[in-house]
Design a protein around this motif. Sequence first.
Motif, PDB file in Angstrom:
ATOM      1  N   ASP A   8       0.827  -1.213   0.000  1.00  0.00           N
ATOM      2  CA  ASP A   8       0.000   0.000   0.000  1.00  0.00           C
ATOM      3  C   ASP A   8       0.860   1.261   0.000  1.00  0.00           C
ATOM      4  OD1 ASP A   8      -2.297  -1.513  -0.038  1.00  0.00           O
ATOM      5  OD2 ASP A   8      -2.754  -1.235   2.102  1.00  0.00           O
ATOM      6  N   ARG A   9       1.937   1.265   0.792  1.00  0.00           N
ATOM      7  CA  ARG A   9       2.831   2.437   0.833  1.00  0.00           C
ATOM      8  C   ARG A   9       3.510   2.645  -0.520  1.00  0.00           C
ATOM      9  NH1 ARG A   9       3.787   0.342   5.980  1.00  0.00           N
ATOM     10  NH2 ARG A   9       5.792  -0.554   5.407  1.00  0.00           N
ATOM     11  N   LEU A  10       3.870   1.564  -1.183  1.00  0.00           N
ATOM     12  CA  LEU A  10       4.451   1.679  -2.528  1.00  0.00           C
ATOM     13  C   LEU A  10       3.437   2.289  -3.497  1.00  0.00           C
ATOM     14  CD1 LEU A  10       6.342  -1.730  -2.937  1.00  0.00           C
ATOM     15  CD2 LEU A  10       7.370   0.539  -2.780  1.00  0.00           C
ATOM     16  N   GLY A  11       2.220   1.755  -3.462  1.00  0.00           N
ATOM     17  CA  GLY A  11       1.170   2.270  -4.340  1.00  0.00           C
ATOM     18  C   GLY A  11       0.868   3.736  -4.080  1.00  0.00           C
ATOM     19  N   GLU A  12       0.843   4.135  -2.823  1.00  0.00           N
ATOM     20  CA  GLU A  12       0.580   5.529  -2.464  1.00  0.00           C
ATOM     21  C   GLU A  12       1.698   6.446  -2.974  1.00  0.00           C
ATOM     22  OE1 GLU A  12       0.453   8.139   1.616  1.00  0.00           O
ATOM     23  OE2 GLU A  12      -0.444   6.130   1.654  1.00  0.00           O
ATOM     24  N   ALA A  13       2.943   6.012  -2.836  1.00  0.00           N
ATOM     25  CA  ALA A  13       4.073   6.822  -3.313  1.00  0.00           C
ATOM     26  C   ALA A  13       4.019   6.992  -4.822  1.00  0.00           C
ATOM     27  CB  ALA A  13       5.397   6.186  -2.883  1.00  0.00           C
ATOM     28  N   ILE A  14       3.639   5.948  -5.531  1.00  0.00           N
ATOM     29  CA  ILE A  14       3.512   6.026  -6.992  1.00  0.00           C
ATOM     30  C   ILE A  14       2.349   6.936  -7.361  1.00  0.00           C
ATOM     31  CG2 ILE A  14       2.962   4.695  -9.073  1.00  0.00           C
ATOM     32  CD1 ILE A  14       4.581   2.354  -7.748  1.00  0.00           C
ATOM     33  N   SER A  15       1.231   6.822  -6.643  1.00  0.00           N
ATOM     34  CA  SER A  15       0.070   7.688  -6.895  1.00  0.00           C
ATOM     35  C   SER A  15       0.397   9.156  -6.663  1.00  0.00           C
ATOM     36  CB  SER A  15      -1.094   7.299  -5.978  1.00  0.00           C
ATOM     37  OG  SER A  15      -1.547   6.011  -6.288  1.00  0.00           O
ATOM     38  N   ASN A  16       1.347   9.421  -5.784  1.00  0.00           N
ATOM     39  CA  ASN A  16       1.767  10.797  -5.499  1.00  0.00           C
ATOM     40  C   ASN A  16       2.819  11.304  -6.477  1.00  0.00           C
ATOM     41  OD1 ASN A  16       0.015  11.170  -3.345  1.00  0.00           O
ATOM     42  ND2 ASN A  16       1.461  10.331  -1.871  1.00  0.00           N
ATOM     43  N   GLY A  17       3.083  10.538  -7.537  1.00  0.00           N
ATOM     44  CA  GLY A  17       3.943  11.031  -8.600  1.00  0.00           C
ATOM     45  C   GLY A  17       5.352  10.469  -8.663  1.00  0.00           C
ATOM     46  N   LEU A  18       5.718   9.604  -7.749  1.00  0.00           N
ATOM     47  CA  LEU A  18       7.064   9.024  -7.812  1.00  0.00           C
ATOM     48  C   LEU A  18       7.110   7.900  -8.838  1.00  0.00           C
ATOM     49  CD1 LEU A  18       8.108   8.706  -4.051  1.00  0.00           C
ATOM     50  CD2 LEU A  18       8.812  10.441  -5.693  1.00  0.00           C
ATOM     51  N   THR A  19       8.284   7.688  -9.413  1.00  0.00           N
ATOM     52  CA  THR A  19       8.462   6.514 -10.267  1.00  0.00           C
ATOM     53  C   THR A  19       8.458   5.286  -9.359  1.00  0.00           C
ATOM     54  OG1 THR A  19      10.872   6.518 -10.058  1.00  0.00           O
ATOM     55  CG2 THR A  19       9.926   7.808 -11.881  1.00  0.00           C
ATOM     56  N   ALA A  20       8.282   4.117  -9.950  1.00  0.00           N
ATOM     57  CA  ALA A  20       8.273   2.893  -9.152  1.00  0.00           C
ATOM     58  C   ALA A  20       9.601   2.728  -8.408  1.00  0.00           C
ATOM     59  CB  ALA A  20       8.008   1.690 -10.056  1.00  0.00           C
ATOM     60  N   GLU A  21      10.706   3.040  -9.089  1.00  0.00           N
ATOM     61  CA  GLU A  21      12.023   2.916  -8.463  1.00  0.00           C
ATOM     62  C   GLU A  21      12.165   3.863  -7.275  1.00  0.00           C
ATOM     63  OE1 GLU A  21      11.398   3.428 -11.653  1.00  0.00           O
ATOM     64  OE2 GLU A  21      12.560   2.054 -12.897  1.00  0.00           O
ATOM     65  N   ALA A  22      11.746   5.108  -7.461  1.00  0.00           N
ATOM     66  CA  ALA A  22      11.829   6.099  -6.378  1.00  0.00           C
ATOM     67  C   ALA A  22      10.898   5.720  -5.233  1.00  0.00           C
ATOM     68  CB  ALA A  22      11.490   7.490  -6.903  1.00  0.00           C
ATOM     69  N   ALA A  23       9.747   5.147  -5.555  1.00  0.00           N
ATOM     70  CA  ALA A  23       8.806   4.716  -4.517  1.00  0.00           C
ATOM     71  C   ALA A  23       9.420   3.609  -3.668  1.00  0.00           C
ATOM     72  CB  ALA A  23       7.501   4.234  -5.157  1.00  0.00           C
ATOM     73  N   VAL A  24      10.073   2.657  -4.306  1.00  0.00           N
ATOM     74  CA  VAL A  24      10.724   1.570  -3.560  1.00  0.00           C
ATOM     75  C   VAL A  24      11.778   2.147  -2.623  1.00  0.00           C
ATOM     76  CG1 VAL A  24      12.217  -0.463  -3.751  1.00  0.00           C
ATOM     77  CG2 VAL A  24      10.257  -0.207  -5.286  1.00  0.00           C
ATOM     78  N   GLU A  25      12.586   3.061  -3.125  1.00  0.00           N
ATOM     79  CA  GLU A  25      13.637   3.658  -2.299  1.00  0.00           C
ATOM     80  C   GLU A  25      13.049   4.441  -1.131  1.00  0.00           C
ATOM     81  OE1 GLU A  25      16.717   5.734  -4.402  1.00  0.00           O
ATOM     82  OE2 GLU A  25      16.996   4.069  -5.784  1.00  0.00           O
ATOM     83  N   ARG A  26      12.012   5.243  -1.395  1.00  0.00           N
ATOM     84  CA  ARG A  26      11.415   6.032  -0.319  1.00  0.00           C
ATOM     85  C   ARG A  26      10.780   5.139   0.740  1.00  0.00           C
ATOM     86  NH1 ARG A  26       7.558  10.895  -1.372  1.00  0.00           N
ATOM     87  NH2 ARG A  26       9.560  11.933  -1.585  1.00  0.00           N
ATOM     88  N   VAL A  27       9.987   4.177   0.301  1.00  0.00           N
ATOM     89  CA  VAL A  27       9.312   3.294   1.252  1.00  0.00           C
ATOM     90  C   VAL A  27      10.345   2.498   2.054  1.00  0.00           C
ATOM     91  CG1 VAL A  27       7.809   1.262   1.451  1.00  0.00           C
ATOM     92  CG2 VAL A  27       7.140   3.176  -0.010  1.00  0.00           C
ATOM     93  N   GLN A  28      11.404   2.050   1.397  1.00  0.00           N
ATOM     94  CA  GLN A  28      12.425   1.303   2.128  1.00  0.00           C
ATOM     95  C   GLN A  28      13.171   2.193   3.110  1.00  0.00           C
ATOM     96  OE1 GLN A  28      12.642  -1.635   2.764  1.00  0.00           O
ATOM     97  NE2 GLN A  28      14.575  -1.667   3.859  1.00  0.00           N
ATOM     98  N   ASN A  29      13.465   3.421   2.727  1.00  0.00           N
ATOM     99  CA  ASN A  29      14.125   4.349   3.658  1.00  0.00           C
ATOM    100  C   ASN A  29      13.242   4.616   4.875  1.00  0.00           C
ATOM    101  OD1 ASN A  29      16.441   4.577   2.122  1.00  0.00           O
ATOM    102  ND2 ASN A  29      15.751   6.428   1.069  1.00  0.00           N
ATOM    103  N   ASP A  30      11.941   4.795   4.649  1.00  0.00           N
ATOM    104  CA  ASP A  30      11.004   5.004   5.761  1.00  0.00           C
ATOM    105  C   ASP A  30      10.928   3.759   6.656  1.00  0.00           C
ATOM    106  OD1 ASP A  30      10.499   7.496   4.699  1.00  0.00           O
ATOM    107  OD2 ASP A  30       8.522   6.964   3.879  1.00  0.00           O
ATOM    108  N   THR A  31      10.850   2.595   6.027  1.00  0.00           N
ATOM    109  CA  THR A  31      10.791   1.335   6.769  1.00  0.00           C
ATOM    110  C   THR A  31      12.067   1.150   7.588  1.00  0.00           C
ATOM    111  OG1 THR A  31       9.403   0.340   5.064  1.00  0.00           O
ATOM    112  CG2 THR A  31      10.552  -1.178   6.542  1.00  0.00           C
ATOM    113  N   ARG A  32      13.202   1.427   6.958  1.00  0.00           N
ATOM    114  CA  ARG A  32      14.503   1.309   7.630  1.00  0.00           C
ATOM    115  C   ARG A  32      14.557   2.225   8.862  1.00  0.00           C
ATOM    116  NH1 ARG A  32      19.719   0.085   7.546  1.00  0.00           N
ATOM    117  NH2 ARG A  32      19.720  -1.335   5.803  1.00  0.00           N
TER     118      ARG A  32
END
Length: 176
Positions: A8-32
């Motif tokens: 869901d966090r990945l999907g939300e980041a993509i919906s907010n305009g991030l590329t899939a790659e950037a979404a993975v990085e952002r969500v992982q940084n937040d999770t970390r």
Amino acid sequence: ANDRAWVDRLGEAISNGLTAEAAVERVQNDTRARMLRSTDPYIRDRLHDFDDLATRLLRVLTGDGTTGGKRELPENAILVARNMGPAELLEYDRTRLRAVVLEEGGATAHVAIVAKSLGLVAVGQVENIVSLSENGDDIIVDGPAGTVHLRPTPDLEQTYVDKVRLSAKRRAHYLE
């Protein structure tokens, strides 16, 4: 990979305009960041599973190779890494791999559990092992004691050879 909150966090980041790659990085940084605040060692070890998942997903998204093939190893190899996920371990030729030594992961890390289930010795929390070791170094990994000896002296090597022989002799005696 199917954790609903993570997806869901990945999907939300993509919906907010991030590329899939950037979404993975952002969500992982937040999770970390969230998991690093935890004082529970079990939770902290799960961080490595998310790191592994994010790295694999990024490889697929960027077209930077797939993880399907076996990685070549010399005979009696000992894999030394800062950390790794359990799926990454499965990429190595286990007929040649004898042990896994990690700087970060502990006994409850999934990679350690998978390694042990495959009959491999796994030792974690070995400070600076990646920067201290070089490809081809002799290493003794004592799984039961949780110790690693980098570039052991001949006397120490002989001590472990004797220890292994004695252990094999005891096992043979009990199997008779």
